[in-house]
Design a protein around this motif. Sequence first.
Motif, PDB file in Angstrom:
ATOM      1  N   MET A   1       0.847  -1.194   0.000  1.00  0.00           N
ATOM      2  CA  MET A   1       0.000   0.000   0.000  1.00  0.00           C
ATOM      3  C   MET A   1       0.882   1.244   0.000  1.00  0.00           C
ATOM      4  SD  MET A   1      -2.842   1.342   2.741  1.00  0.00           S
ATOM      5  CE  MET A   1      -3.132   3.141   2.810  1.00  0.00           C
ATOM      6  N   ASN A   2       0.894   1.943  -1.132  1.00  0.00           N
ATOM      7  CA  ASN A   2       1.630   3.201  -1.236  1.00  0.00           C
ATOM      8  C   ASN A   2       0.796   4.340  -0.669  1.00  0.00           C
ATOM      9  OD1 ASN A   2       3.931   2.172  -2.682  1.00  0.00           O
ATOM     10  ND2 ASN A   2       2.609   1.977  -4.474  1.00  0.00           N
ATOM     11  N   HIS A   3       1.439   5.206   0.102  1.00  0.00           N
ATOM     12  CA  HIS A   3       0.738   6.332   0.736  1.00  0.00           C
ATOM     13  C   HIS A   3       1.691   7.530   0.757  1.00  0.00           C
ATOM     14  CE1 HIS A   3      -2.382   8.065   3.377  1.00  0.00           C
ATOM     15  NE2 HIS A   3      -1.391   8.563   4.095  1.00  0.00           N
ATOM     16  N   PHE A   4       1.908   8.116  -0.427  1.00  0.00           N
ATOM     17  CA  PHE A   4       2.806   9.262  -0.529  1.00  0.00           C
ATOM     18  C   PHE A   4       2.473  10.026  -1.802  1.00  0.00           C
ATOM     19  CE2 PHE A   4       4.975   5.332  -1.802  1.00  0.00           C
ATOM     20  CZ  PHE A   4       5.220   5.566  -3.137  1.00  0.00           C
ATOM     21  N   ARG A   5       3.124  11.165  -1.979  1.00  0.00           N
ATOM     22  CA  ARG A   5       2.813  12.049  -3.107  1.00  0.00           C
ATOM     23  C   ARG A   5       4.016  12.176  -4.053  1.00  0.00           C
ATOM     24  NH1 ARG A   5      -1.694  16.348  -1.509  1.00  0.00           N
ATOM     25  NH2 ARG A   5      -2.340  15.554   0.529  1.00  0.00           N
ATOM     26  N   ASP A   6       3.829  13.011  -5.071  1.00  0.00           N
ATOM     27  CA  ASP A   6       4.900  13.194  -6.051  1.00  0.00           C
ATOM     28  C   ASP A   6       6.165  13.745  -5.413  1.00  0.00           C
ATOM     29  OD1 ASP A   6       2.796  12.522  -7.666  1.00  0.00           O
ATOM     30  OD2 ASP A   6       2.787  14.377  -8.827  1.00  0.00           O
ATOM     31  N   ALA A   7       6.010  14.703  -4.516  1.00  0.00           N
ATOM     32  CA  ALA A   7       7.146  15.326  -3.825  1.00  0.00           C
ATOM     33  C   ALA A   7       6.918  15.239  -2.325  1.00  0.00           C
ATOM     34  CB  ALA A   7       7.292  16.790  -4.248  1.00  0.00           C
ATOM     35  N   ALA A   8       7.999  14.970  -1.595  1.00  0.00           N
ATOM     36  CA  ALA A   8       7.901  14.751  -0.151  1.00  0.00           C
ATOM     37  C   ALA A   8       8.006  16.072   0.607  1.00  0.00           C
ATOM     38  CB  ALA A   8       8.987  13.788   0.310  1.00  0.00           C
ATOM     39  N   VAL A   9       6.966  16.885   0.547  1.00  0.00           N
ATOM     40  CA  VAL A   9       6.913  18.122   1.325  1.00  0.00           C
ATOM     41  C   VAL A   9       6.620  17.743   2.773  1.00  0.00           C
ATOM     42  CG1 VAL A   9       5.747  20.331   1.609  1.00  0.00           C
ATOM     43  CG2 VAL A   9       6.136  19.399  -0.689  1.00  0.00           C
ATOM     44  N   ALA A  10       7.458  18.183   3.698  1.00  0.00           N
ATOM     45  CA  ALA A  10       7.384  17.700   5.073  1.00  0.00           C
ATOM     46  C   ALA A  10       6.015  17.922   5.704  1.00  0.00           C
ATOM     47  CB  ALA A  10       8.476  18.351   5.919  1.00  0.00           C
ATOM     48  N   SER A  11       5.467  19.125   5.569  1.00  0.00           N
ATOM     49  CA  SER A  11       4.187  19.404   6.224  1.00  0.00           C
ATOM     50  C   SER A  11       3.080  18.528   5.668  1.00  0.00           C
ATOM     51  CB  SER A  11       3.831  20.884   6.059  1.00  0.00           C
ATOM     52  OG  SER A  11       3.739  21.235   4.677  1.00  0.00           O
ATOM     53  N   THR A  12       3.088  18.306   4.347  1.00  0.00           N
ATOM     54  CA  THR A  12       2.078  17.452   3.735  1.00  0.00           C
ATOM     55  C   THR A  12       2.265  16.001   4.149  1.00  0.00           C
ATOM     56  OG1 THR A  12       2.030  18.931   1.831  1.00  0.00           O
ATOM     57  CG2 THR A  12       1.024  16.776   1.556  1.00  0.00           C
ATOM     58  N   ALA A  13       3.507  15.534   4.164  1.00  0.00           N
ATOM     59  CA  ALA A  13       3.770  14.152   4.562  1.00  0.00           C
ATOM     60  C   ALA A  13       3.311  13.894   5.985  1.00  0.00           C
ATOM     61  CB  ALA A  13       5.258  13.840   4.417  1.00  0.00           C
ATOM     62  N   GLY A  14       3.549  14.840   6.888  1.00  0.00           N
ATOM     63  CA  GLY A  14       3.108  14.669   8.263  1.00  0.00           C
ATOM     64  C   GLY A  14       1.598  14.558   8.360  1.00  0.00           C
ATOM     65  N   THR A  15       0.886  15.424   7.628  1.00  0.00           N
ATOM     66  CA  THR A  15      -0.578  15.377   7.632  1.00  0.00           C
ATOM     67  C   THR A  15      -1.082  14.079   7.017  1.00  0.00           C
ATOM     68  OG1 THR A  15      -0.709  17.785   7.477  1.00  0.00           O
ATOM     69  CG2 THR A  15      -2.668  16.539   6.841  1.00  0.00           C
ATOM     70  N   ASP A  16      -0.509  13.685   5.887  1.00  0.00           N
ATOM     71  CA  ASP A  16      -0.932  12.448   5.231  1.00  0.00           C
ATOM     72  C   ASP A  16      -0.675  11.233   6.114  1.00  0.00           C
ATOM     73  OD1 ASP A  16      -1.738  13.859   2.999  1.00  0.00           O
ATOM     74  OD2 ASP A  16       0.039  13.372   1.806  1.00  0.00           O
ATOM     75  N   ASN A  17       0.488  11.182   6.744  1.00  0.00           N
ATOM     76  CA  ASN A  17       0.816  10.027   7.574  1.00  0.00           C
ATOM     77  C   ASN A  17      -0.113   9.891   8.767  1.00  0.00           C
ATOM     78  OD1 ASN A  17       2.888   9.437   5.835  1.00  0.00           O
ATOM     79  ND2 ASN A  17       4.523  10.203   7.167  1.00  0.00           N
ATOM     80  N   ALA A  18      -0.612  11.016   9.263  1.00  0.00           N
ATOM     81  CA  ALA A  18      -1.555  10.961  10.379  1.00  0.00           C
ATOM     82  C   ALA A  18      -2.895  10.358   9.959  1.00  0.00           C
ATOM     83  CB  ALA A  18      -1.770  12.363  10.950  1.00  0.00           C
ATOM     84  N   LYS A  19      -3.163  10.335   8.645  1.00  0.00           N
ATOM     85  CA  LYS A  19      -4.414   9.791   8.127  1.00  0.00           C
ATOM     86  C   LYS A  19      -4.233   8.391   7.536  1.00  0.00           C
ATOM     87  CE  LYS A  19      -6.016  14.455   6.924  1.00  0.00           C
ATOM     88  NZ  LYS A  19      -6.415  15.351   5.809  1.00  0.00           N
ATOM     89  N   LEU A  20      -3.078   7.804   7.733  1.00  0.00           N
ATOM     90  CA  LEU A  20      -2.752   6.533   7.109  1.00  0.00           C
ATOM     91  C   LEU A  20      -3.690   5.421   7.558  1.00  0.00           C
ATOM     92  CD1 LEU A  20      -0.933   4.695   5.425  1.00  0.00           C
ATOM     93  CD2 LEU A  20       0.684   4.647   7.329  1.00  0.00           C
ATOM     94  N   ALA A  21      -3.951   5.314   8.848  1.00  0.00           N
ATOM     95  CA  ALA A  21      -4.814   4.238   9.349  1.00  0.00           C
ATOM     96  C   ALA A  21      -6.210   4.340   8.766  1.00  0.00           C
ATOM     97  CB  ALA A  21      -4.860   4.276  10.876  1.00  0.00           C
ATOM     98  N   ASP A  22      -6.715   5.567   8.641  1.00  0.00           N
ATOM     99  CA  ASP A  22      -8.056   5.768   8.107  1.00  0.00           C
ATOM    100  C   ASP A  22      -8.118   5.357   6.644  1.00  0.00           C
ATOM    101  OD1 ASP A  22     -10.818   6.925   8.368  1.00  0.00           O
ATOM    102  OD2 ASP A  22     -10.034   8.290   6.842  1.00  0.00           O
ATOM    103  N   ARG A  23      -7.123   5.748   5.856  1.00  0.00           N
ATOM    104  CA  ARG A  23      -7.130   5.368   4.438  1.00  0.00           C
ATOM    105  C   ARG A  23      -6.989   3.861   4.275  1.00  0.00           C
ATOM    106  NH1 ARG A  23      -2.840   5.967  -0.274  1.00  0.00           N
ATOM    107  NH2 ARG A  23      -4.236   5.814  -2.072  1.00  0.00           N
ATOM    108  N   ALA A  24      -6.133   3.261   5.088  1.00  0.00           N
ATOM    109  CA  ALA A  24      -5.962   1.812   4.998  1.00  0.00           C
ATOM    110  C   ALA A  24      -7.272   1.093   5.288  1.00  0.00           C
ATOM    111  CB  ALA A  24      -4.875   1.353   5.962  1.00  0.00           C
ATOM    112  N   ARG A  25      -7.979   1.521   6.314  1.00  0.00           N
ATOM    113  CA  ARG A  25      -9.199   0.828   6.724  1.00  0.00           C
ATOM    114  C   ARG A  25     -10.354   1.103   5.790  1.00  0.00           C
ATOM    115  NH1 ARG A  25     -13.598   2.268   9.520  1.00  0.00           N
ATOM    116  NH2 ARG A  25     -12.731   4.306  10.073  1.00  0.00           N
ATOM    117  N   ARG A  26     -10.571   2.377   5.401  1.00  0.00           N
ATOM    118  CA  ARG A  26     -11.776   2.734   4.650  1.00  0.00           C
ATOM    119  C   ARG A  26     -11.606   2.580   3.138  1.00  0.00           C
ATOM    120  NH1 ARG A  26     -14.190   7.600   4.437  1.00  0.00           N
ATOM    121  NH2 ARG A  26     -12.339   8.823   4.965  1.00  0.00           N
TER     122      ARG A  26
END
Length: 456
Positions: free
Chosen positions: A395-420
Amino acid sequence: MRTPHALLATTVSAAALAAAVVAPAPVSAADAVPPPGTYYVQSAVTGLNAADRSGAVEQHRPRGDEDRQQWNLRADGTLESADSPGTCLGRTGDLARTVPCASPDARWEIGPAGADRFTLAVPGTGHRLTVAPKPSGANHPAPLAVGTGTGDLAGWYLTPADPVTRAAPPWERRTLDQVTFLTAHNAYANGVDGGFAPPFIDLFPNQNRGIDRQLADGVRGFMMDVHQTPDGAILCHNSCTLVRRPVALWVGLQRMVDFLRARPDQFVTVFLEDYVDPGVLRAELARVQGLSEVLYRPDRTGVRENGWPAMGELAAAGQRLLIFTDRSRAADRAAGLTRDTFGVMYQREWTVENHWSMGPGVGTSDWSCYSRWYDAGTNIPLTRTEPGFRPLFVMNHFRDAAVASTAGTDNAKLADRARRFCQPAARKKPTYLAVDRYDLGDPASAVTALNTYVLP
């Protein structure tokens, strides 16, 4: 025994665990009709979901409880939209449409089609809900049809929106496909071991810690691009010309082998985005001391016939490093040397994987979960299974460019995306959760939550 995530000081919320263990009951191939409940109607060919698009029913990329993709199966054989009560998945002529649930065109005869699949037939006829045939050089069309289609085109999974789960067995008894591992995307592009050509490593490092620290922090999956230079196989991205501190592949692998030899209860997986001739790669691996002692060869242990082994079996055998390549077997065979002859597995034969990007580094994102290998030339749906064998799910969960603030926000939502989104899209738990900047947003908590349960 310490688990691969014992070094991660994480806490799982009660809400996250409760969300994982809910009804309805899972569908089995022996069931003539699945029990009433909320389902995704999911193509056995593409893995895409039937969705209501302004009255037309089309196959769309799985988006969980968004995009009008959930259907409430009722005892009378109708599939009512979870978003529009009184409106059901039905048909108008030879096209799938939403119709009033009271209409005769909303009724289906649901029957088993083997391998946990079903057909949705028009009562009293030979017509079924089908995916339209694929035109030459294109994907299957989005609109769904009602016709005399047979075989996989008329095969559907009725995937529970909220499957029942059971508590995970002890670590040593879990099979490899029942475990979830924290995985670092572009693990080498960290500014410590090596990286992209300047200035990108300074602006958007995919990771912020070196491989040794990643191992110590509990990362157990490592995605790495490897390119060929006159010196051999080098870890870099797009071009190795301007990398300030190029790292040879064998150096990175040696760190992992040394770690595994010191930690006999651990398991590591390497994913190579591979731009190296097979002979060069074989020579590079030959430089890694102790590699043969820990290399895991699923092609030699009956996995395709009997399923994945338990973690305790792998530890007892010392087989604890799995290496994948994204290259094709056909291309290597044409070149005269296949990579699996020296222990590198072809990823498309052993895994499924969702599309690699959620979008640009900032702004809107695409949270849908669909196969990376579904295009005009390839069709490997996330739902792929074989008798006795379930592919591992990357399961890939990242974007085209690793902008730190975006990566932190996305990673906090990882469990929700995985489950739903992704777990129902693949009909299996993610084996590898691949993220940028694993040090931000606590993605390890999602890994921990997923490791508390298994699917049927």
